[in-house]
Design a protein around this motif. Structure first.
Motif, PDB file in Angstrom:
ATOM      1  N   LYS A 168       0.835  -1.217   0.000  1.00  0.00           N
ATOM      2  CA  LYS A 168       0.000   0.000   0.000  1.00  0.00           C
ATOM      3  C   LYS A 168       0.862   1.256   0.000  1.00  0.00           C
ATOM      4  O   LYS A 168       0.564   2.229  -0.698  1.00  0.00           O
ATOM      5  CB  LYS A 168      -0.915   0.013   1.239  1.00  0.00           C
ATOM      6  N   GLN A 169       1.934   1.221   0.778  1.00  0.00           N
ATOM      7  CA  GLN A 169       2.845   2.362   0.854  1.00  0.00           C
ATOM      8  C   GLN A 169       3.529   2.600  -0.499  1.00  0.00           C
ATOM      9  O   GLN A 169       3.675   3.740  -0.946  1.00  0.00           O
ATOM     10  CB  GLN A 169       3.891   2.102   1.954  1.00  0.00           C
ATOM     11  N   VAL A 170       3.902   1.513  -1.163  1.00  0.00           N
ATOM     12  CA  VAL A 170       4.516   1.619  -2.491  1.00  0.00           C
ATOM     13  C   VAL A 170       3.511   2.258  -3.462  1.00  0.00           C
ATOM     14  O   VAL A 170       3.856   3.173  -4.218  1.00  0.00           O
ATOM     15  CB  VAL A 170       4.970   0.235  -3.020  1.00  0.00           C
ATOM     16  N   LEU A 171       2.265   1.809  -3.406  1.00  0.00           N
ATOM     17  CA  LEU A 171       1.230   2.365  -4.297  1.00  0.00           C
ATOM     18  C   LEU A 171       1.066   3.870  -4.073  1.00  0.00           C
ATOM     19  O   LEU A 171       0.958   4.641  -5.025  1.00  0.00           O
ATOM     20  CB  LEU A 171      -0.114   1.649  -4.068  1.00  0.00           C
ATOM     21  N   LYS A 175       1.896   6.810  -6.722  1.00  0.00           N
ATOM     22  CA  LYS A 175       0.914   7.833  -7.118  1.00  0.00           C
ATOM     23  C   LYS A 175       1.473   9.239  -6.960  1.00  0.00           C
ATOM     24  O   LYS A 175       1.206  10.122  -7.763  1.00  0.00           O
ATOM     25  CB  LYS A 175      -0.377   7.691  -6.289  1.00  0.00           C
ATOM     26  N   SER A 176       2.262   9.429  -5.887  1.00  0.00           N
ATOM     27  CA  SER A 176       2.797  10.781  -5.679  1.00  0.00           C
ATOM     28  C   SER A 176       4.170  10.970  -6.336  1.00  0.00           C
ATOM     29  O   SER A 176       4.850  11.966  -6.068  1.00  0.00           O
ATOM     30  CB  SER A 176       2.822  11.127  -4.188  1.00  0.00           C
ATOM     31  N   GLY A 177       4.570  10.027  -7.144  1.00  0.00           N
ATOM     32  CA  GLY A 177       5.793  10.191  -7.938  1.00  0.00           C
ATOM     33  C   GLY A 177       7.091   9.988  -7.172  1.00  0.00           C
ATOM     34  O   GLY A 177       8.178  10.262  -7.685  1.00  0.00           O
TER      35      GLY A 177
END
Ligand code: IPE
Ligand code: IPE
Ligand code: MG
Length: 258
Positions: A168-171, A175-177
């Motif tokens: 989840k943290q990777v996702l 998303k925030s680049g």
């Protein structure tokens, strides 16, 4: 055969811990040892004592093994103290287990500070009772500037949940680049886990005769050497720990090579 075994046992008994330690330190020792401390309840049951008496006794063993690991110059010792599944136990037992960090650190923190041990924790801190959090936070803070053994408590820890949370943290970071797809590697993913920068365990010990991982460090143990013993955790001694270290030193780790 019996004679041989008897002879072996006898010769081992004559060696002191100090001698075994000196000998072991001539060869590479595992940098990181992880322990699934199991069998406290059965230890108590055998003595017709309440299960919590086994947990209390097990706490003293953590102290002994920490001292030994530190003097062997290990980098880290991770001890599985409470799993995310252990909440299923009777409330009275859970309540006692949640008081153990305070009891352990209340007694031994000055000693850990003195011995240059760094206390750390992996696991879900926020769902621990406030008093448990306080005890652990205080120990982490008081030992933050130490440089010796990392004593890493796996407390309210579960490996599958840890992996899902890392994903989840990777996702989010994707998303925030912060991370690009081609930057995601085994190494960069590892740092999203609760173990962060800590090296993977070289050796895993599980006591009490159970041959399973019980949701412990599934990612981190990919190439770890396993050592199982029938000994119940409260009976686990420095000699047993040295036995595991010596067994480790006899193994040949190939990591898929030849
Ligand atoms: C390990 O001992 C300690 C914890 C899991 C907290 P157990 O309490 O699991 O002991 P057994 O397996 O019932 O003997
Ligand atoms: C694993 O032991 C967890 C800890 C040692 C803290 P358990 O006793 O909870 O594991 P299972 O239930 O036998 O798999
Ligand atoms: Mg158990």
């Amino acid at each position: 055969m019996l004679h041989k075994l008897g002879f072996k046992k006898q010769s081992k008994r004559q060696e002191t811990i100090e001698e075994r330690k000196q000998e072991a330190m001539k060869h590479p020792v595992p940098k990181h040892v992880a322990i699934i401390m199991d069998g406290n309840g059965r230890w108590a049951k055998k003595r017709a004592l309440p299960r919590i008496a086994g947990h209390h006794e097990g706490m003293k063993v953590v102290r002994k093994i920490t001292k030994l690991a530190n003097s062997l110059k290990l980098e880290a010792l991770t001890v599985y103290a409470f799993s995310t599944e252990n909440w299923k136990r009777p409330k009275s037992e859970v309540d006692y287990l949640m008081k153990l960090p305070e009891e352990f650190l209340g007694t031994y923190l000055p000693e850990l500070v003195e011995e240059n041990v760094q206390v750390r924790m992996i696991g879900y801190r926020d769902t621990l009772p406030a008093h448990t959090q306080r005890a652990v936070d205080n120990a982490i803070q008081q030992t933050a500037n130490n440089s010796g053994l990392v004593l890493n408590f796996a407390l309210n820890y579960g490996s599958r949940a840890e992996i899902i949370d890392a994903v989840k943290q990777v996702l989010n970071d994707y998303k925030s680049g912060i991370i690009k797809e081609d930057e995601l590697s085994e190494d960069s993913f590892s740092r999203y886990l609760m173990t962060g920068q800590l090296n993977d365990p070289d050796l895993l010990i599980r006591t009490s005769g159970e041959i399973r991982l019980s949701n412990f460090m599934l990612w981190q143990l990919a190439y770890t050497e396993f050592w199982f013993t029938e000994v119940l955790w409260p009976d686990f001694s420095e000699q047993h720990f040295m036995e595991a270290i010596e067994a480790y030193q006899k193994r040949s780790r190939r990591f898929g090579g030849v």
